[in-house]
Design an enzyme around this catalytic site. Structure first.
Site, PDB file in Angstrom:
ATOM      1  N   PHE A 146       0.845  -1.072   0.157  1.00  8.90           N
ATOM      2  CA  PHE A 146       0.123   0.005  -0.001  1.00  8.90           C
ATOM      3  C   PHE A 146       0.893   1.108  -0.080  1.00  8.90           C
ATOM      4  CE2 PHE A 146       0.862  -0.093   4.692  1.00  8.90           C
ATOM      5  CZ  PHE A 146       0.932   1.434   4.825  1.00  8.90           C
ATOM      6  N   SER A 223       5.102  -7.246   3.002  1.00 13.26           N
ATOM      7  CA  SER A 223       5.429  -7.586   4.458  1.00 13.26           C
ATOM      8  C   SER A 223       6.214  -8.915   4.217  1.00 13.26           C
ATOM      9  CB  SER A 223       4.274  -7.511   5.381  1.00 13.26           C
ATOM     10  OG  SER A 223       3.424  -8.442   4.947  1.00 13.26           O
ATOM     11  N   CYS A 278       9.573   1.057   3.623  1.00  7.13           N
ATOM     12  CA  CYS A 278      10.426  -0.138   3.947  1.00  7.13           C
ATOM     13  C   CYS A 278      11.932   0.416   4.162  1.00  7.13           C
ATOM     14  CB  CYS A 278      10.543  -1.078   2.671  1.00  7.13           C
ATOM     15  SG  CYS A 278      11.317  -0.730   1.279  1.00  7.13           S
TER      16      CYS A 278
HETATM   17  P1  NAD Z   1       1.236  -6.823   2.908  1.00  5.69           P
HETATM   18  O1  NAD Z   1       2.265  -7.675   3.107  1.00  5.69           O
HETATM   19  O2  NAD Z   1       0.002  -6.671   3.926  1.00  5.69           O
HETATM   20  O3  NAD Z   1       0.362  -6.513   1.686  1.00  5.69           O
HETATM   21  C1  NAD Z   1       1.218  -6.499   0.419  1.00  5.69           C
HETATM   22  C2  NAD Z   1       0.274  -7.311  -0.764  1.00  5.69           C
HETATM   23  O4  NAD Z   1       0.061  -8.371  -0.656  1.00  5.69           O
HETATM   24  C3  NAD Z   1      -0.935  -6.409  -1.033  1.00  5.69           C
HETATM   25  O5  NAD Z   1      -1.235  -6.234  -2.311  1.00  5.69           O
HETATM   26  C4  NAD Z   1      -2.041  -7.361  -0.369  1.00  5.69           C
HETATM   27  O6  NAD Z   1      -3.171  -7.347  -1.065  1.00  5.69           O
HETATM   28  C5  NAD Z   1      -1.165  -8.822  -0.568  1.00  5.69           C
HETATM   29  N1  NAD Z   1      -1.557  -9.576   0.673  1.00  5.69           N
HETATM   30  C6  NAD Z   1      -1.602  -9.382   1.828  1.00  5.69           C
HETATM   31  N2  NAD Z   1      -1.786 -10.693   2.544  1.00  5.69           N
HETATM   32  C7  NAD Z   1      -1.706 -11.711   1.623  1.00  5.69           C
HETATM   33  C8  NAD Z   1      -1.530 -13.064   1.722  1.00  5.69           C
HETATM   34  N3  NAD Z   1      -1.636 -13.698   3.006  1.00  5.69           N
HETATM   35  N4  NAD Z   1      -1.386 -13.792   0.663  1.00  5.69           N
HETATM   36  C9  NAD Z   1      -1.282 -13.121  -0.479  1.00  5.69           C
HETATM   37  N5  NAD Z   1      -1.361 -11.903  -0.664  1.00  5.69           N
HETATM   38  C10 NAD Z   1      -1.520 -11.165   0.355  1.00  5.69           C
HETATM   39  O7  NAD Z   1       2.098  -5.248   2.978  1.00  5.69           O
HETATM   40  P2  NAD Z   1       1.487  -3.900   3.110  1.00  5.69           P
HETATM   41  O8  NAD Z   1       0.933  -3.567   4.379  1.00  5.69           O
HETATM   42  O9  NAD Z   1       0.631  -3.473   1.907  1.00  5.69           O
HETATM   43  O10 NAD Z   1       2.992  -3.074   3.017  1.00  5.69           O
HETATM   44  C11 NAD Z   1       3.830  -2.964   4.016  1.00  5.69           C
HETATM   45  C12 NAD Z   1       4.886  -3.817   4.068  1.00  5.69           C
HETATM   46  O11 NAD Z   1       5.427  -3.902   2.688  1.00  5.69           O
HETATM   47  C13 NAD Z   1       5.782  -3.429   5.133  1.00  5.69           C
HETATM   48  O12 NAD Z   1       6.322  -4.553   5.620  1.00  5.69           O
HETATM   49  C14 NAD Z   1       6.942  -2.640   4.307  1.00  5.69           C
HETATM   50  O13 NAD Z   1       8.329  -2.926   4.723  1.00  5.69           O
HETATM   51  C15 NAD Z   1       7.042  -3.704   2.978  1.00  5.69           C
HETATM   52  N6  NAD Z   1       7.454  -2.866   1.905  1.00  5.69           N
HETATM   53  C16 NAD Z   1       8.847  -3.618   1.415  1.00  5.69           C
HETATM   54  C17 NAD Z   1       9.538  -2.935   0.565  1.00  5.69           C
HETATM   55  C18 NAD Z   1      10.807  -3.607  -0.272  1.00  5.69           C
HETATM   56  O14 NAD Z   1      11.307  -3.171  -1.263  1.00  5.69           O
HETATM   57  N7  NAD Z   1      11.480  -4.334   0.597  1.00  5.69           N
HETATM   58  C19 NAD Z   1       8.950  -1.751  -0.359  1.00  5.69           C
HETATM   59  C20 NAD Z   1       7.565  -1.212   0.114  1.00  5.69           C
HETATM   60  C21 NAD Z   1       7.024  -1.879   1.276  1.00  5.69           C
END
Ligand code: NAD
Length: 475
Positions: A146, A223, A278
């Site tokens: 997000f 995440s 992140c």
């Molecule tokens: P999230 O993991 O909750 O969701 C990410 C995506 O996965 C969304 O599109 C969501 O719909 C989908 N999703 C959620 N749960 C799922 C599941 N169980 N199975 C399959 N798909 C699923 O993450 P978020 O809250 O949207 O974003 C924040 C996280 O992203 C933080 O942990 C942050 O550190 C990380 N992030 C990492 C980077 C990087 O490059 N390492 C960059 C930006 C954000």
């Protein structure tokens, strides 16, 4: 209700849906459908149908279309930034930064005529030449988080598509509006139907997409637990996968650091994007005599940061994404107190206003043994820790499972080098608080911050989105 984009048509979806909020007011802006496996299947099939023609479309034509897309993104730059602020909450200045970083990936994708070149070696043995070619994979899928509704879809789509693949994106259900606008501009640029498809939804939609047999590769950013899950699920299906996860980033301040430079950089790192990044600095480590001065200066400066709606002039910290997420972040503040950290600046005083606000918060005496010192908080909470020397600071950074970023502030080349060599993180900053690689370098998380081999953007991404064929030829 938002629509899915399948084979060039915007399709209405019925069934369960979620609200999309303006996090600065709590007002509902839109509804996002939770598409089922049937919609996912149709999107993948549309991408499969588009692939044979798209993958054989001359490279220069693919690049020309990408140039048009880039021109449209520039034309709509301010509108995209305002959209990001509206449904994500970050300040307009931060949103402009995000859109610019995203467009830079499009700029980089335009180097495809150079980056897709193969290699050739004549006369390897008597009369035999060897040639290596890059081929697209087929249908590829992207699942962004997000926190960067425009930038992260742009980490994925331009490079995949210019390399000749067709794409299915499942935007974040919390911030889907950026991806929708990108898709509209993508169609306006003239890309053929089915080259980019969009299916809205949450966890189930994402899993159906990753498991779909028509999908050849998956790029995930989100995440850590979900990144692990997607990595395993994609691998089970024999797919290529790049899965970027969460982070816990340490910012080390040496006694010889210039605090005039370090303190604003630490503030921006910890509280920019409301800490939902992140690459957010999460623990500032004062080494030796730097410790007390650092705490005093950081708290004094953080207490002056202006909290409010991202579109207001002068605001420096916007709201968090959802009330539930804010409750989770507040839970960390409470756990930190229970574990013995000292709450020096309490951002909970900002919670009275409408929307999902939490002010900058600073906790002192944090260590990697505490939840606030070890786990990703993803909010405007900075821990301050103390170390005797640079080696101890490195050990602290390495004691957490993540390895996205680590930064050092110092005037000493020796300390900076020891840090760069010793720290188990894939992105290292020296006298910068957010060590974000530009589009032409890979976004290089290590350890639990990344699962896979080839990272987002940079030359890695061209390798991720192509497969190699070697021809051994005698004529
Ligand atoms: P999230 O993991 O909750 O969701 C990410 C995506 O996965 C969304 O599109 C969501 O719909 C989908 N999703 C959620 N749960 C799922 C599941 N169980 N199975 C399959 N798909 C699923 O993450 P978020 O809250 O949207 O974003 C924040 C996280 O992203 C933080 O942990 C942050 O550190 C990380 N992030 C990492 C980077 C990087 O490059 N390492 C960059 C930006 C954000």
């Amino acid at each position: 209700m938002l629509k899915n984009l399948i084979g060039g048509q915007w399709e209405a979806v019925s069934g369960p849906a979620l609200p999309v909020y303006n996090p600065a007011t709590g007002e509902v802006l839109e509804e996002v459908p939770l598409s089922g496996p049937e919609a996912v299947d149709r999107a993948v099939r549309a991408a499969e149908r588009a692939f044979p023609v798209w993958s054989r479309t001359p490279l220069l034509e693919r690049v020309r279309l990408m140039f048009r897309f880039k021109a449209l993104l520039e034309e709509h730059f301010e509108e995209l930034a305002r959209l990001v602020t509206l449904h994500h909450g970050k300040t307009l200045e931060e949103a402009r930064g995000e859109v610019r970083r995203g467009i830079e990936v499009v700029d980089f994708a335009l180097s495809a005529p150079t980056l897709l070149q193969g290699r050739t070696l004549r006369e390897v043995t008597g009369g035999v030449d060897q040639n290596l070619y890059h081929y697209p994979l087929g249908v590829v899928a992207g699942i962004p988080p997000f926190n960067f509704p425009v930038m992260i879809p742009l980490w994925m789509i331009p490079i995949a598509v210019v390399a000749g693949n067709t794409f299915v994106l499942k935007p974040s259900e919390r911030t889907p509006l950026g991806a929708v606008r990108l898709a509209e501009l993508f169609l306006e640029a003239g890309f053929p139907e089915g080259v980019l498809n969009l299916v809205h939804g949450g966890k189930e939609t994402a899993e159906a997409l990753v498991a779909h047999p028509g999908v050849r590769a998956v790029q995930f950013v989100g995440s850590e637990p979900v990144a692990r899950r997607i990595y395993a699920l994609a691998a089970q299906g024999g797919k290529r996968v790049s899965a970027a996860g969460g982070a816990k980033n340490f910012l080390v301040v040496m006694p010889d650091a210039d605090l005039e430079l370090a303190v604003p950089a630490i503030l921006n790192s910890a509280f920019g994007n409301a800490g939902e990044r992140c690459l957010a600095g999460s623990v500032a480590v004062g080494v030796g005599e730097a410790g007390p001065r650092l705490l005093e200066r950081v708290v004094e400066a953080a207490s002056r940061l202006k909290v409010g709606p991202g579109w207001e002039e002068g605001v420096q910290v916007g709201p968090l994404i959802r009330a539930e997420h804010r409750a989770r972040v507040v839970g960390y503040i409470e756990r930190g107190l229970a574990e013995g950290a000292e709450l020096v600046l309490d951002g909970r005083k900002e919670m009275g206003r409408p929307g999902f606000f939490l002010g900058p918060t600073v906790m002192a005496g944090v260590s990697p043994g505490m939840a606030v010192g070890r786990e990703e908080i993803f909010g405007p909470v900075l821990g301050v820790a103390y170390a005797g020397d640079v080696e101890e600071a490195i050990r602290m950074a390495n004691a957490v499972p993540y390895g996205n970023m680590a930064c050092i502030f110092t005037a000493s080349g020796r300390a900076a080098r020891a840090f760069r060599e010793g720290v188990e993180a894939g992105m290292v900053g020296v006298n910068v608080g957010v060590a974000q690689p530009f589009a032409f370098y890979p976004f290089s998380g290590w350890r639990a911050s990344f699962f896979g081999d080839l990272h987002p953007h940079g030359p890695d991404a061209f390798l991720f989105y192509t497969r190699r064929k070697v021809a051994v030829e005698r004529w």
